[in-house]
Design an enzyme around this catalytic site. Structure first.
Site, short mmCIF file in Angstrom:
data_model
loop_
_atom_site.label_atom_id
_atom_site.label_comp_id
_atom_site.label_asym_id
_atom_site.label_seq_id
_atom_site.Cartn_x
_atom_site.Cartn_y
_atom_site.Cartn_z
CB CYS A 72 68.18 58.87 28.44
SG CYS A 72 66.87 57.77 28.99
CB ALA A 103 74.24 44.98 31.89
CG ASP A 105 66.35 46.23 28.82
OD1 ASP A 105 66.62 47.42 28.62
OD2 ASP A 105 66.49 45.46 27.87
CG ASP A 122 64.01 53.91 32.93
OD1 ASP A 122 65.09 54.47 33.02
OD2 ASP A 122 63.70 52.54 32.76
CG HIS A 194 58.09 59.49 47.06
ND1 HIS A 194 57.73 59.30 48.52
CD2 HIS A 194 59.31 60.00 47.02
CE1 HIS A 194 58.61 60.13 49.06
NE2 HIS A 194 59.51 60.37 48.26
CG ASP A 281 64.54 49.71 26.70
OD1 ASP A 281 65.50 49.18 27.19
OD2 ASP A 281 63.68 50.49 27.24
CO CO Z 1 66.33 49.52 29.18
CO CO Z 2 65.85 51.50 32.38
CO CO Z 3 57.39 57.49 49.52
#
Ligand code: CO
Ligand code: CO
Ligand code: CO
Length: 534
Positions: A72, A103, A105, A122, A194, A281
């Protein structure tokens, strides 16, 4: 695979005429790969097939050596992101229950009265060396945002960036396998994906979940009097950096791996069952950044008890040695003026600001529910869950880092209504009045009548339909109206400690004066002069 020389001649002819390799225009043609290994990737030949190319053994590949920022820490920081997004149009639609403005999750879109979609994506770079483990972590991290909203992840699409020409295919396959296995445990179906041929490895999922709109948990519901629970230990960013520079102990690496791969499923189900007020989280913006979202959206001041934070093994030592990624510094400046930490060790600030990968849930619950939550999490094997702070008062959004014992709210045990029982008595308040005003005071005389009276006060002052701050203001108004000097001298400093302003105190005192007349005003004039100065 035999070389198709005719194809190579055709493709290379084009490249040479252009002066650039057609599959990587930054390079001239003929490129180094051709000169060194006699392989033309533009013509579809693969490095792995060249007898002269150094063979890469999948078992020796360490994923984190192939990225600049691990996990992250590869996120674009909150401040840059805010500036970029600021100029873009906002989306307004009554069906959009949670959008980008808060803002939160995940986005939440209402389908019917009973069902809303919870959507999130994510993608990040490897934070561990083992591809299978990285896959597990990427999956746990992706579904976590659905769990943070109190939802249930239903389907997922994989997104992969992989240097397919330079690393063995087996590595990518093991990444995907780890992700699939973890999603199966989450009860989430993978429905597609993808992939991009990318120099830097990236992996993650776009996840769709469902939630009952009435049970959705956002970052905007934290209330004064709540306790904050963190369900996983902190320090994954610090451990990842320590590992990248060869200084992490096996137990730190192992502890971080287990924690990052763990799903937040049980933590989510239990917090919904216990009526959590707010949740997020803890990921790339660190505890400080994600808590900042909660306090700003909820309009409250939160305390973080730095000595109560659960940590991964050896993290304190690494922090002491200065092992901290640049992301932590950015997280700290994001909180800016909202963040105050006096006499807090630098190591504690490091873990509070450390960017987490697949971190735990940070949940605000009423005190009794918070204790119940931690007990049930421990029973369910979420062993490191702990109460790490409290919501002190209403404000425009502040975070105060203090030692647990330094908090007026730390003593709140099951059923203890407010924070006033742990505050040191005002020096000039008579002890008897102190007890009468101080529900559950442990020094109260142990007679039955006095105990019963304390219990009665405890019940009356407990936050219920009215929150702790409002009740404190009402108490002051009633104390002024009753012209109870010891009560006022106890509760005014108490209110100031909770973050209630002088103006608010003046205002409720004048409500009492409006009801009680001149004698009450005389009384208040005398007491207002005694109010502690700033
Ligand atoms: Co989050
Ligand atoms: Co996230
Ligand atoms: Co694609």
């Amino acid at each position: 695979m035999a070389k198709d020389l005719a194809k190579r001649k055709r493709v290379m002819g084009r490249s040479i005429r252009l002066g650039h390799c057609v599959c990587d225009p930054r390079k001239p043609c003929p490129c180094d790969t051709l000169k060194q290994y006699d392989v033309c990737t533009c013509a579809g030949e693969r490095l792995a097939d060249a007898p002269t190319a150094a063979k890469v053994d999948p078992a020796t590949i360490r994923l984190t050596q192939h990225v600049r920022h691990a996990g992250c820490a590869s996120k674009i920081n909150a401040e840059d992101l805010r500036r970029v997004l600021a100029g873009l149009p906002e989306v307004h639609d009554p069906r959009l229950l949670v959008g980008t403005a808060t803002a939160d999750d995940a986005g939440v879109f209402q389908l019917t009265d009973q069902v809303a979609l919870v959507q999130t994506v994510d993608v990040f770079t490897p934070c561990v060396d083992d591809p299978y483990l990285f896959g597990q972590i990427a999956a746990a991290n992706s579904v976590s945002d659905v769990y943070a909203m109190g939802g249930r992840p239903v389907t997922a699409l994989s997104i992969v960036g992989f240097p397919i020409e330079s690393l063995p295919h087996e590595v990518m396959q093991r990444m995907l396998r780890g992700g699939l296995d973890q999603l199966r445990e989450a009860g989430t179906l993978i429905v597609g994906g993808h992939s991009i041929n990318d120099e830097e490895i990236k992996f993650g999922f776009a996840v769709t979940g469902v939630v009952e709109p009435a049970k959705m948990v956002t970052n905007a519901g934290a209330q004064p009097g709540d306790l904050l629970v963190l369900t996983k230990p902190l320090g994954t960013g610090i451990v990842a950096l320590a590992a990248q520079i060869g200084r992490a102990s096996p137990q730190a690496v192992e502890g971080a791996a287990r924690s990052m791969a763990a799903l937040n499923r049980i933590a989510s189900e239990l917090m919904v069952a216990l009526g959590a007020h707010a949740c997020t989280d803890v990921t790339g913006f660190g505890l400080v950044g994600h808590l900042c979202h909660i306090v700003r959206e909820s309009g409250v001041t939160a305390e973080v008890w730095w000595d109560a934070l659960p940590l991964l093994p050896d993290v304190w030592d690494y922090a002491k040695a200065g092992i901290l990624s640049g992301a932590a510094e950015r997280n700290r400046s994001f909180a800016g003026a909202a963040f105050s930490a006096e006499e807090v060790p630098e190591e504690a600030l490091s873990v509070i600001c450390d960017a987490q990968t697949s971190g735990g849930l940070l949940v605000a619950l009423a005190p009794e529910a918070a204790h119940e939550y931690v007990a049930r999490l421990h029973a369910a094997g979420v062993a490191e869950a702990a109460i790490v702070g409290a919501v002190a008062a209403k404000s425009e959004g502040k975070i105060i880092v203090i030692r647990r014992e330094g908090s007026a709210m730390a003593g709140m045990e099951k059923g203890t209504p407010t924070n006033r029982d742990t505050v040191a008595p005002a020096a000039d308040a008579p002890a008897a009045a102190q007890r009468a005003c101080c529900a559950g005071d442990p020094t109260a005389s142990p007679t039955n009548v006095s105990d019963a009276h304390d219990a009665f006060l405890g019940a009356a002052f407990a936050p219920g339909a009215i929150d702790a701050v409002t009740k404190e203001l009402i108490t002051i108004s009633l104390a002024v109206l009753s012209r109870c000097e010891p009560c006022v001298r106890y509760h005014v400093p108490q209110a100031l400690k909770m973050g209630i302003t002088r103006e608010e105190i003046e205002e409720v005192a004048w409500m009492a004066i409006a009801m009680g007349g001149a004698p009450v005003m005389m009384f208040w004039n005398q007491e207002a002069n005694r109010m502690p100065q700033e």
